[in-house]
Design an enzyme around this catalytic site. Sequence first.
Site, PDB file in Angstrom:
ATOM      1  N   ASP A  44     -48.209   7.127  12.564  1.00 43.66           N
ATOM      2  CA  ASP A  44     -48.430   7.148  14.014  1.00 43.66           C
ATOM      3  C   ASP A  44     -49.869   7.579  14.320  1.00 43.66           C
ATOM      4  O   ASP A  44     -50.277   7.627  15.481  1.00 43.66           O
ATOM      5  CB  ASP A  44     -47.387   8.014  14.735  1.00 43.66           C
ATOM      6  N   SER A  45     -50.640   7.843  13.259  1.00 45.61           N
ATOM      7  CA  SER A  45     -52.089   8.033  13.418  1.00 45.61           C
ATOM      8  C   SER A  45     -52.716   6.793  14.037  1.00 45.61           C
ATOM      9  O   SER A  45     -53.874   6.817  14.429  1.00 45.61           O
ATOM     10  CB  SER A  45     -52.747   8.318  12.060  1.00 45.61           C
ATOM     11  N   ASP A  83     -43.778   5.608   9.911  1.00 43.37           N
ATOM     12  CA  ASP A  83     -43.626   6.872  10.631  1.00 43.37           C
ATOM     13  C   ASP A  83     -42.602   6.718  11.748  1.00 43.37           C
ATOM     14  O   ASP A  83     -42.572   5.687  12.436  1.00 43.37           O
ATOM     15  CB  ASP A  83     -44.965   7.259  11.274  1.00 43.37           C
ATOM     16  N   LYS A 113     -40.823   8.215   7.652  1.00 46.01           N
ATOM     17  CA  LYS A 113     -41.347   9.585   7.540  1.00 46.01           C
ATOM     18  C   LYS A 113     -41.145  10.299   8.859  1.00 46.01           C
ATOM     19  O   LYS A 113     -41.335   9.699   9.925  1.00 46.01           O
ATOM     20  CB  LYS A 113     -42.834   9.564   7.181  1.00 46.01           C
ATOM     21  N   GLU A 115     -41.781  14.311  10.855  1.00 42.89           N
ATOM     22  CA  GLU A 115     -42.453  15.611  10.776  1.00 42.89           C
ATOM     23  C   GLU A 115     -41.477  16.735  11.105  1.00 42.89           C
ATOM     24  O   GLU A 115     -40.673  16.597  12.021  1.00 42.89           O
ATOM     25  CB  GLU A 115     -43.603  15.653  11.797  1.00 42.89           C
ATOM     26  N   GLU A 183     -49.846  18.380   4.810  1.00 42.89           N
ATOM     27  CA  GLU A 183     -51.102  18.105   5.523  1.00 42.89           C
ATOM     28  C   GLU A 183     -51.836  19.405   5.854  1.00 42.89           C
ATOM     29  O   GLU A 183     -51.272  20.319   6.475  1.00 42.89           O
ATOM     30  CB  GLU A 183     -50.813  17.302   6.812  1.00 42.89           C
TER      31      GLU A 183
HETATM   32  O1  KIV Z   1     -49.732   9.358  10.856  1.00 37.95           O
HETATM   33  C1  KIV Z   1     -50.246   9.388   9.734  1.00 37.95           C
HETATM   34  O2  KIV Z   1     -51.089   8.570   9.375  1.00 37.95           O
HETATM   35  C2  KIV Z   1     -49.807  10.434   8.824  1.00 37.95           C
HETATM   36  C3  KIV Z   1     -50.598  10.637   7.576  1.00 37.95           C
HETATM   37  C4  KIV Z   1     -51.946  11.114   7.866  1.00 37.95           C
HETATM   38  C5  KIV Z   1     -49.892  11.499   6.607  1.00 37.95           C
HETATM   39  O3  KIV Z   1     -48.863  11.109   9.104  1.00 37.95           O
END
Ligand code: KIV
Length: 263
Positions: A44-45, A83, A113, A115, A183
Site C-alpha cells: 500500500d506504499s 497488502d 500482508k 500490519e 520495518e
Molecule cells: O507497503 C509497502 O510497500 C510495505 C513494505 C515497505 C514492507 O509494507
Amino acid sequence: MQITTHSLKRKKEKREKIALLTAYDYPTAMLMDEAGIDAVLVGDSLGNAVMGLDNTLNVTMEVMLHHVKMVRAGLNRAMLIADMPYLSYQVSREEAIRNAGRLVMEGGAQAVKLEGSARLFGDVIQGLVRAGIPVMGHLGLTPQYIHQLGGYKIQGRSDEQARQLQLDAMDLQNAGCFALVLECIPSELAAQISNNLAIPTIGIGAGAGCDGQVLVWYDMVGWGRTKFTKNFKDVRSEMLEAFSTYAEEVRQGTFPSEEHSFE
Ligand code: KIV
C-alpha cells in the site's frame, strides 16, 4: 518453478537470503521476475510512491486490486503478495476474509500482508489461514498506524518495546503467519527475532540479520531519501534526462527525424 510460501521457508532453513521488492505495474513486475526477485509485494506504499499521497491511509481495496492485477500479469516465477489496505481487515474477521479473498480470486495474489500484532488480529489471521490464504505479518513501523505512532520513527528502541516486539513476532508465527516483515527496528533486535522464529523475516530498515530484504522499488533507483535505502542505479536521473532531451528535440524540430517517420 514458481516461488511459494514453502520455497521461502526452505530458503530460511538453508540460510539462503530472500530478495523481495515492491511493484505496482506490469512492466516493472516483468523485469523483477526476469531478474530473479523471489517475491513481489504490491504494497500500500503505492499511496506514497505512485499516487503522491502523504501516507497509505487512502489506498482503497479497488485501487489495490487494480495494481495487483497488473503485477500478476508480469509474474511467472516470483511469488505475488498483496497488502491489505487500511480498514480492509480491521473492522471484522468476515470482512477481512472477503477482502483478502478478492485479492486472491480477482487479483491473483498468492498471499496477503497485514500490519499489526496477533493481540489485535490473531483471529483475523487464523480466519484467513483457515480460508487457505497465507498471511505475512508486519511489525515495527507500521504505516497504517502512523497517527498512533506519532510519525515515521524507528520502533523497538526501549527495552520494553523490544521485549514486546519479540513476543509479538512469536505470537504472529503461532497465529499462522508464513513470514514477517520487520520495518525500521534496530538491527540487533531484528537479528534476535529472526533467530528465534522458524518463519522467514523480511527486513526494511532492520539490518542484515533478517532472512530477507524488501525495498520500495522507486527508493532503490534514485527516488529514495532514507538511511536504509541504497541507490542501486540512478534511473530517476536517466529518466529525467530522457524526458528533457525529448522535449528539447521536439521544440527544436529534430525529433522525429526521417528515420522515425513513414514514407
Ligand atoms: O507497503 C509497502 O510497500 C510495505 C513494505 C515497505 C514492507 O509494507
